[in-house]
Design an enzyme around this catalytic site. Structure first.
Site, PDB file in Angstrom:
ATOM      1  CB  CYS A  51     -25.600  35.252  33.276  1.00 30.76           C
ATOM      2  SG  CYS A  51     -25.307  33.561  32.727  1.00 30.76           S
TER       3      CYS A  51
ATOM      4  CE1 TYR B 211     -25.701  33.957  24.889  1.00 33.27           C
ATOM      5  CE2 TYR B 211     -27.623  32.637  25.446  1.00 33.27           C
ATOM      6  CZ  TYR B 211     -26.707  33.621  25.774  1.00 33.27           C
ATOM      7  OH  TYR B 211     -26.803  34.268  26.981  1.00 33.27           O
TER       8      TYR B 211
END
Length: 331
Positions: free
Chosen positions: A44, A175
């Protein structure tokens, strides 16, 4: 589990647990050595920031760390890297257990990084932007000798300004490309992302670091996205105007940081690729993980020293990663 927004634009939920761990303990959680556990996943980018900052500041003996595996299901990140799939300190198999220990009806995402209060087993915060700033400003009593000033007071306004644009346009911009549910939303996100990357290239063409003459929080925040760009975002998220390796200034800047102790030695490319290509099954339904790209070029000379500045200023680099915290990194 679906990540793509069928309505078009991807909008990140930015409401996090805002409780802070501070020197004065005003939120009920004072800084105390050994009391808290930082839970992360190397895959992450938001968690990678916390791993880097903890290591740069030398907080390993003060703030323990727990590593989740690279994949998760709809419920939670899990401790499947640990024996028996249970975190050895918190004694839980899923990070959600720590969230529910404090908020039994917690309905939002179970995210990393998170700091957990070990005595109660309850999550304290998952507010990732504030978390790293607090490590720099509230935990100063426990910083290692020679630790860098990642958030120096005279530069905070500029760091905040640069970091905000990096967050909206780059960290979250990739994203926005990857999770766009319509052609128009994707193309708008793509244009925004590469406009920002061009701005960063111009900014970094004449200076070694984003703000001032040393590494700061702003560099940490940009690095974790750049490290994932070619292995994941270029193909998986369709951020494909150029590879990072085809953007000369940003590629040299990224290699400079990668080769700085505390940055590249926290990056696990195998876990990164596994996470994105396996978890985002609506984007990659086969869950096949790409074999490339060749990553050996991260260690090639970058030439950024010619711009002046020193990563740690008058300070020193951190020592080697601790046992149990080393990345199995084959480049």
């Amino acid at each position: 589990m679906s990540y793509v927004n069928p309505e078009g634009d991807f909008n990140r939920d930015t409401k996090y647990i805002e409780t802070r761990i501070t020197a004065d303990g005003r939120d009920g959680y004072p800084v105390e050595p050994g009391r808290y556990r930082l839970v992360v996943a190397r895959a992450c980018p938001w968690a990678n920031r916390a791993i880097i900052v903890r290591r740069l500041l030398g907080l390993e003996d003060v703030l323990s760390i727990g590593f989740c595996g690279p994949t998760h299901d709809e419920r939670s990140w899990t401790f499947d890297l640990d024996p028996g799939g249970v975190d050895p300190v918190l004694q839980i198999p899923r990070l959600q257990d720590a969230y529910f220990a404090r908020f039994p009806d917690y309905s939002k995402g179970i995210t990393v990084p998170a700091i957990v209060d070990v005595p109660t087993g309850a999550v304290v915060t998952n507010d990732f932007p504030q978390l790293t700033l607090d490590l720099s400003t509230e935990w100063t009593e426990y910083h290692r000798p020679g630790a860098p000033q990642l958030y120096p007071e005279p530069l905070r306004a500029e760091i905040d300004e640069v970091s905000q644009r990096i967050y909206t346009e780059v960290n979250n911009g990739v994203y926005r490309c990857g999770f766009a549910g319509s052609q128009d939303a994707y193309e708008s996100a793509y244009d925004r992302l590469f406009t920002a990357l061009d701005w960063l290239s111009e900014r970094l063409a004449g200076q070694r670091f984003l703000v001032g003459d040393t590494i700061t929080e702003a560099d940490v925040r940009l690095f974790t996205t750049l490290a994932r760009f070619d292995p994941v975002y270029h193909g998986h998220f369709k951020c494909n105007r150029q590879k990072l390796a085809e953007l000369p200034v940003l590629w040299a800047y990224a290699r400079d940081l990668f080769q700085t102790p505390g940055f590249g030695d926290t990056v696990d490319f195998a876990q990164i690729k596994t996470h994105y290509y396996v978890v985002h099954a609506d984007i990659n339904p086969t869950r096949v993980v790409p074999k490339g790209p060749d990553l050996a070029n991260w260690l090639t000379p970058h030439g950024r020293e010619a711009l002046g500045g020193k990563p740690f200023g008058d300070g020193t680099p951190p020592g080697p990663p601790r046992d149990g915290e080393r990345v199995d990194q084959t480049l």
